[in-house]
Design a protein around this motif. Structure first.
Motif, short mmCIF file in Angstrom:
data_model
loop_
_atom_site.label_atom_id
_atom_site.label_comp_id
_atom_site.label_asym_id
_atom_site.label_seq_id
_atom_site.Cartn_x
_atom_site.Cartn_y
_atom_site.Cartn_z
N ILE A 164 -74.14 21.26 -72.86
CA ILE A 164 -73.25 20.21 -72.38
C ILE A 164 -72.40 19.67 -73.52
CG2 ILE A 164 -73.16 17.90 -71.36
CD1 ILE A 164 -75.81 18.65 -69.89
N ALA A 165 -71.09 19.78 -73.34
CA ALA A 165 -70.16 19.40 -74.41
C ALA A 165 -69.59 18.00 -74.24
CB ALA A 165 -69.02 20.41 -74.49
N GLY A 166 -69.43 17.57 -72.99
CA GLY A 166 -68.80 16.28 -72.78
C GLY A 166 -68.85 15.84 -71.33
N ILE A 167 -68.07 14.81 -71.03
CA ILE A 167 -68.06 14.23 -69.69
C ILE A 167 -66.61 14.17 -69.18
CG2 ILE A 167 -68.50 12.10 -68.36
CD1 ILE A 167 -70.90 11.59 -70.19
N VAL A 168 -66.46 14.54 -67.91
CA VAL A 168 -65.15 14.47 -67.25
C VAL A 168 -65.27 13.63 -65.99
CG1 VAL A 168 -64.43 16.71 -68.15
CG2 VAL A 168 -65.54 16.59 -65.91
N GLU A 169 -64.10 13.23 -65.47
CA GLU A 169 -64.08 12.42 -64.25
C GLU A 169 -63.26 13.14 -63.18
OE1 GLU A 169 -62.36 8.52 -64.86
OE2 GLU A 169 -62.02 8.23 -62.71
N ILE A 170 -63.72 13.07 -61.94
CA ILE A 170 -62.94 13.63 -60.84
C ILE A 170 -61.76 12.68 -60.59
CG2 ILE A 170 -63.00 14.44 -58.44
CD1 ILE A 170 -65.10 15.72 -60.49
N VAL A 171 -60.54 13.22 -60.71
CA VAL A 171 -59.36 12.37 -60.53
C VAL A 171 -58.48 12.82 -59.36
CG1 VAL A 171 -59.27 11.49 -62.90
CG2 VAL A 171 -58.08 13.64 -62.32
N LYS A 172 -58.82 13.97 -58.78
CA LYS A 172 -58.13 14.36 -57.54
C LYS A 172 -59.13 15.11 -56.67
CE LYS A 172 -54.15 16.71 -55.58
NZ LYS A 172 -52.85 17.36 -55.83
N GLU A 173 -59.24 14.64 -55.44
CA GLU A 173 -60.22 15.24 -54.54
C GLU A 173 -59.70 16.56 -53.97
OE1 GLU A 173 -61.40 12.12 -51.81
OE2 GLU A 173 -61.99 10.82 -53.47
N SER A 174 -60.60 17.28 -53.39
CA SER A 174 -60.41 18.65 -52.88
C SER A 174 -59.02 18.97 -52.31
CB SER A 174 -61.47 18.88 -51.81
OG SER A 174 -61.16 20.02 -51.06
N TYR A 175 -58.43 20.02 -52.83
CA TYR A 175 -57.20 20.57 -52.23
C TYR A 175 -57.22 22.09 -52.43
CZ TYR A 175 -55.31 20.32 -57.08
OH TYR A 175 -55.10 20.43 -58.42
#
Length: 195
Positions: A90-101
């Motif tokens: 595990i290198a880092g943390i990301v955030e979901i900023v656009k939902e499924s498309y």
DNA sequence: GCCAACGTTGGC
DNA sequence: GCCAACGTTGGC
């Protein structure tokens, strides 16, 4: 101070609904040519993207797709995991900023993940956008996680059934709150200390 | 580069 | 719907 009504209710709801809030997403940080295209995309590559944001294209596994399509919501966090490389973890943390498309790469013959069975009026594959949040304070290696997993299996610790090992081949996988918090707590310990 | 684990495909 | 054959993932 106790949680105010709405916050408290929200936490209760998410627990009783069993909503997944955290994820682990795998990507390959080292060059590998697939159908003539380099599929390398490590966390350093994400950081270089405009707004440090990228679409998570190329997922071609139904279970992983379903998680992204049906359960990933804006604001949720995910571990950015480096796979198929010299030093996986595990290198880092990301955030979901656009939902499924719709993942447009399924229609692109030049893309390594082109899917001849996908139709424009009935797409098969979907993606989300993720944004870089931060690096782990220290890299959490697969090796360390595996030792902990094995210990926790007998001790009943927080990583006792982590998907990283129980569903090892899933490239997008759920992470429980306990797993997420425990892994973050490792950041403040020297490597190997928790083992 | 090997190969175990496991997901997918297709014949029956 | 079973399951053998095949393909892919991903650690080692």
């Amino acid at each position: 101070m106790p949680l105010r009504g709405a916050e408290c209710q929200e936490k209760q709801d998410s627990k009783t609904r069993g909503t997944i809030h955290k994820w682990l997403m795998k990507s390959e940080p080292e060059s590998r040519i697939e159908k003539g295209v380099d599929v390398k995309f490590g966390i350093e590559d994400l950081k270089k993207e405009p707004d440090q944001t990228a679409c998570w294209d190329g997922v071609r596994n139904y279970q992983a797709r379903n998680f992204m399509r049906d359960q990933m919501k804006n604001g949720q966090l995910a571990f950015f995991y480096h796979s198929n490389c010299k030093n996986p973890g595990i290198a880092g943390i990301v955030e979901i900023v656009k939902e499924s498309y719709v993942d447009y790469t399924q229609f692109d013959k030049a893309d390594p993940h082109y899917d001849s069975g996908a139709k424009k009026d009935n797409p098969k594959w979907f993606m989300v956008d993720v944004k870089f949040v931060r690096m782990m304070k220290r890299f959490i290696s697969l090796q360390e996680l595996k030792t902990l997993y094995q210990n926790h299996k007998s001790s009943g610790g927080p990583l006792k059934s982590i998907a990283l090992f129980t569903s090892a081949r899933l490239s997008v996988q759920p992470v429980t709150e306990d797993e997420f918090d425990f892994i973050c707590s490792l950041e403040d310990k020297p490597d190997g200390d928790a083992c």
